[in-house]
Design a protein around this motif. Structure first.
Motif, PDB file in Angstrom:
ATOM      1  N   MET A  78       4.749 -58.082  32.600  1.00 12.86           N
ATOM      2  CA  MET A  78       5.922 -57.217  32.746  1.00 12.86           C
ATOM      3  C   MET A  78       7.168 -58.041  33.036  1.00 12.86           C
ATOM      4  O   MET A  78       8.138 -57.562  33.602  1.00 12.86           O
ATOM      5  CB  MET A  78       5.681 -56.184  33.845  1.00 12.86           C
ATOM      6  CG  MET A  78       4.559 -55.235  33.543  1.00 12.86           C
ATOM      7  SD  MET A  78       4.464 -53.956  34.803  1.00 12.86           S
ATOM      8  CE  MET A  78       3.017 -53.072  34.252  1.00 12.86           C
ATOM      9  N   THR A  79       7.130 -59.290  32.629  1.00 17.85           N
ATOM     10  CA  THR A  79       8.220 -60.215  32.918  1.00 17.85           C
ATOM     11  C   THR A  79       9.540 -59.737  32.344  1.00 17.85           C
ATOM     12  O   THR A  79      10.571 -59.791  33.014  1.00 17.85           O
ATOM     13  CB  THR A  79       7.880 -61.615  32.386  1.00 17.85           C
ATOM     14  OG1 THR A  79       6.618 -62.010  32.904  1.00 17.85           O
ATOM     15  CG2 THR A  79       8.922 -62.623  32.783  1.00 17.85           C
ATOM     16  N   CYS A  80       9.539 -59.259  31.119  1.00 21.28           N
ATOM     17  CA  CYS A  80      10.780 -58.808  30.486  1.00 21.28           C
ATOM     18  C   CYS A  80      11.364 -57.613  31.236  1.00 21.28           C
ATOM     19  O   CYS A  80      12.562 -57.556  31.478  1.00 21.28           O
ATOM     20  CB  CYS A  80      10.566 -58.491  29.019  1.00 21.28           C
ATOM     21  SG  CYS A  80       9.357 -57.198  28.670  1.00 21.28           S
ATOM     22  N   ARG A  81      10.513 -56.688  31.599  1.00 21.51           N
ATOM     23  CA  ARG A  81      10.982 -55.505  32.331  1.00 21.51           C
ATOM     24  C   ARG A  81      11.604 -55.914  33.657  1.00 21.51           C
ATOM     25  O   ARG A  81      12.656 -55.433  34.056  1.00 21.51           O
ATOM     26  CB  ARG A  81       9.833 -54.532  32.578  1.00 21.51           C
ATOM     27  CG  ARG A  81      10.314 -53.291  33.324  1.00 21.51           C
ATOM     28  CD  ARG A  81       9.301 -52.638  34.201  1.00 21.51           C
ATOM     29  NE  ARG A  81       8.791 -53.544  35.221  1.00 21.51           N
ATOM     30  CZ  ARG A  81       7.771 -53.241  36.000  1.00 21.51           C
ATOM     31  NH1 ARG A  81       7.145 -52.106  35.856  1.00 21.51           N
ATOM     32  NH2 ARG A  81       7.364 -54.087  36.911  1.00 21.51           N
ATOM     33  N   VAL A 115      14.891 -62.703  27.294  1.00 25.16           N
ATOM     34  CA  VAL A 115      14.454 -63.655  26.274  1.00 25.16           C
ATOM     35  C   VAL A 115      13.888 -64.927  26.874  1.00 25.16           C
ATOM     36  O   VAL A 115      12.768 -65.342  26.552  1.00 25.16           O
ATOM     37  CB  VAL A 115      15.602 -63.999  25.300  1.00 25.16           C
ATOM     38  CG1 VAL A 115      15.182 -65.062  24.306  1.00 25.16           C
ATOM     39  CG2 VAL A 115      16.074 -62.754  24.579  1.00 25.16           C
ATOM     40  N   SER A 116      14.632 -65.572  27.739  1.00 20.97           N
ATOM     41  CA  SER A 116      14.204 -66.876  28.254  1.00 20.97           C
ATOM     42  C   SER A 116      13.011 -66.780  29.199  1.00 20.97           C
ATOM     43  O   SER A 116      12.308 -67.766  29.395  1.00 20.97           O
ATOM     44  CB  SER A 116      15.365 -67.598  28.941  1.00 20.97           C
ATOM     45  OG  SER A 116      15.796 -66.879  30.069  1.00 20.97           O
ATOM     46  N   VAL A 117      12.751 -65.618  29.772  1.00 17.42           N
ATOM     47  CA  VAL A 117      11.621 -65.473  30.696  1.00 17.42           C
ATOM     48  C   VAL A 117      10.336 -65.050  29.999  1.00 17.42           C
ATOM     49  O   VAL A 117       9.267 -65.105  30.588  1.00 17.42           O
ATOM     50  CB  VAL A 117      11.935 -64.477  31.838  1.00 17.42           C
ATOM     51  CG1 VAL A 117      13.110 -64.971  32.669  1.00 17.42           C
ATOM     52  CG2 VAL A 117      12.175 -63.077  31.307  1.00 17.42           C
ATOM     53  N   CYS A 118      10.395 -64.648  28.741  1.00 15.74           N
ATOM     54  CA  CYS A 118       9.210 -64.177  28.022  1.00 15.74           C
ATOM     55  C   CYS A 118       8.276 -65.350  27.738  1.00 15.74           C
ATOM     56  O   CYS A 118       8.625 -66.258  26.986  1.00 15.74           O
ATOM     57  CB  CYS A 118       9.599 -63.496  26.712  1.00 15.74           C
ATOM     58  SG  CYS A 118       8.174 -62.934  25.754  1.00 15.74           S
ATOM     59  N   PRO A 119       7.062 -65.331  28.301  1.00 14.40           N
ATOM     60  CA  PRO A 119       6.150 -66.454  28.090  1.00 14.40           C
ATOM     61  C   PRO A 119       5.629 -66.550  26.661  1.00 14.40           C
ATOM     62  O   PRO A 119       5.166 -67.612  26.240  1.00 14.40           O
ATOM     63  CB  PRO A 119       5.009 -66.182  29.073  1.00 14.40           C
ATOM     64  CG  PRO A 119       5.070 -64.729  29.361  1.00 14.40           C
ATOM     65  CD  PRO A 119       6.503 -64.323  29.196  1.00 14.40           C
ATOM     66  N   ALA A 120       5.728 -65.487  25.889  1.00 13.87           N
ATOM     67  CA  ALA A 120       5.238 -65.490  24.508  1.00 13.87           C
ATOM     68  C   ALA A 120       6.358 -65.686  23.486  1.00 13.87           C
ATOM     69  O   ALA A 120       6.103 -65.702  22.289  1.00 13.87           O
ATOM     70  CB  ALA A 120       4.513 -64.179  24.215  1.00 13.87           C
ATOM     71  N   GLU A 121       7.595 -65.834  23.961  1.00 13.47           N
ATOM     72  CA  GLU A 121       8.761 -65.951  23.076  1.00 13.47           C
ATOM     73  C   GLU A 121       8.775 -64.816  22.056  1.00 13.47           C
ATOM     74  O   GLU A 121       9.014 -65.018  20.867  1.00 13.47           O
ATOM     75  CB  GLU A 121       8.782 -67.318  22.391  1.00 13.47           C
ATOM     76  CG  GLU A 121       8.890 -68.471  23.369  1.00 13.47           C
ATOM     77  CD  GLU A 121       8.869 -69.830  22.706  1.00 13.47           C
ATOM     78  OE1 GLU A 121       8.731 -69.919  21.468  1.00 13.47           O
ATOM     79  OE2 GLU A 121       9.002 -70.818  23.440  1.00 13.47           O
TER      80      GLU A 121
END
Length: 133
Positions: A78-81, A115-121
């Motif tokens: 849930m990093t993006c959220r 964007v920059s925090v998404c581990p899956a890009e």
């Protein structure tokens, strides 16, 4: 009226950006979405001697979450959220599998915090849909 065509590529906006997300591009300046979040602080506009930046607190793009999202592969993330300052990313519950992120384009400012925090890009900018007039 602000426009990228007014950019002289003087780099003053790049130097003024405290978040270091403004970059020179072939057609003027651009937001480097992989570098972090634009906080809409206005430092770039204040430093720019031309009419490139406006007062609006949104970009000409919104974000899109691709099928490469970890939740699509059954991984809870849930990093993006959590990174979204506008609460534009909602998590849709699903039975027996991780929640799936859903982006509300009307709330998305295009700041790129997700964007920059998404581990899956798995998040990228796309042009906004034209508004019906």
């Amino acid at each position: 009226m602000e426009t990228l065509s007014a950019c002289t590529q003087c780099e003053k906006c790049v130097a003024a950006c405290p978040e270091q997300v403004v970059r020179l591009a072939p057609d003027g300046v651009a937001l480097d979405t992989t570098a972090g979040e634009c906080t809409f602080c206005g430092s770039c506009a204040d430093a720019c001697p031309e009419a490139v930046f406006g007062e609006q607190k949104t970009m000409s793009h919104v974000m899109e979450i691709s099928g490469d999202c970890l939740a699509q592969a059954g991984v809870t993330c849930m990093t993006c959220r959590d990174a979204c300052p506008e609460d534009a990313i909602l998590m849709q519950p699903r039975i027996g599998v991780p929640f799936l992120p859903s982006l509300d384009a009307a709330r998305c400012t295009g700041c790129a915090a997700c964007v920059s925090v998404c581990p899956a890009e798995a998040i990228r900018p796309i042009e906004k849909e034209p508004e019906d007039g």
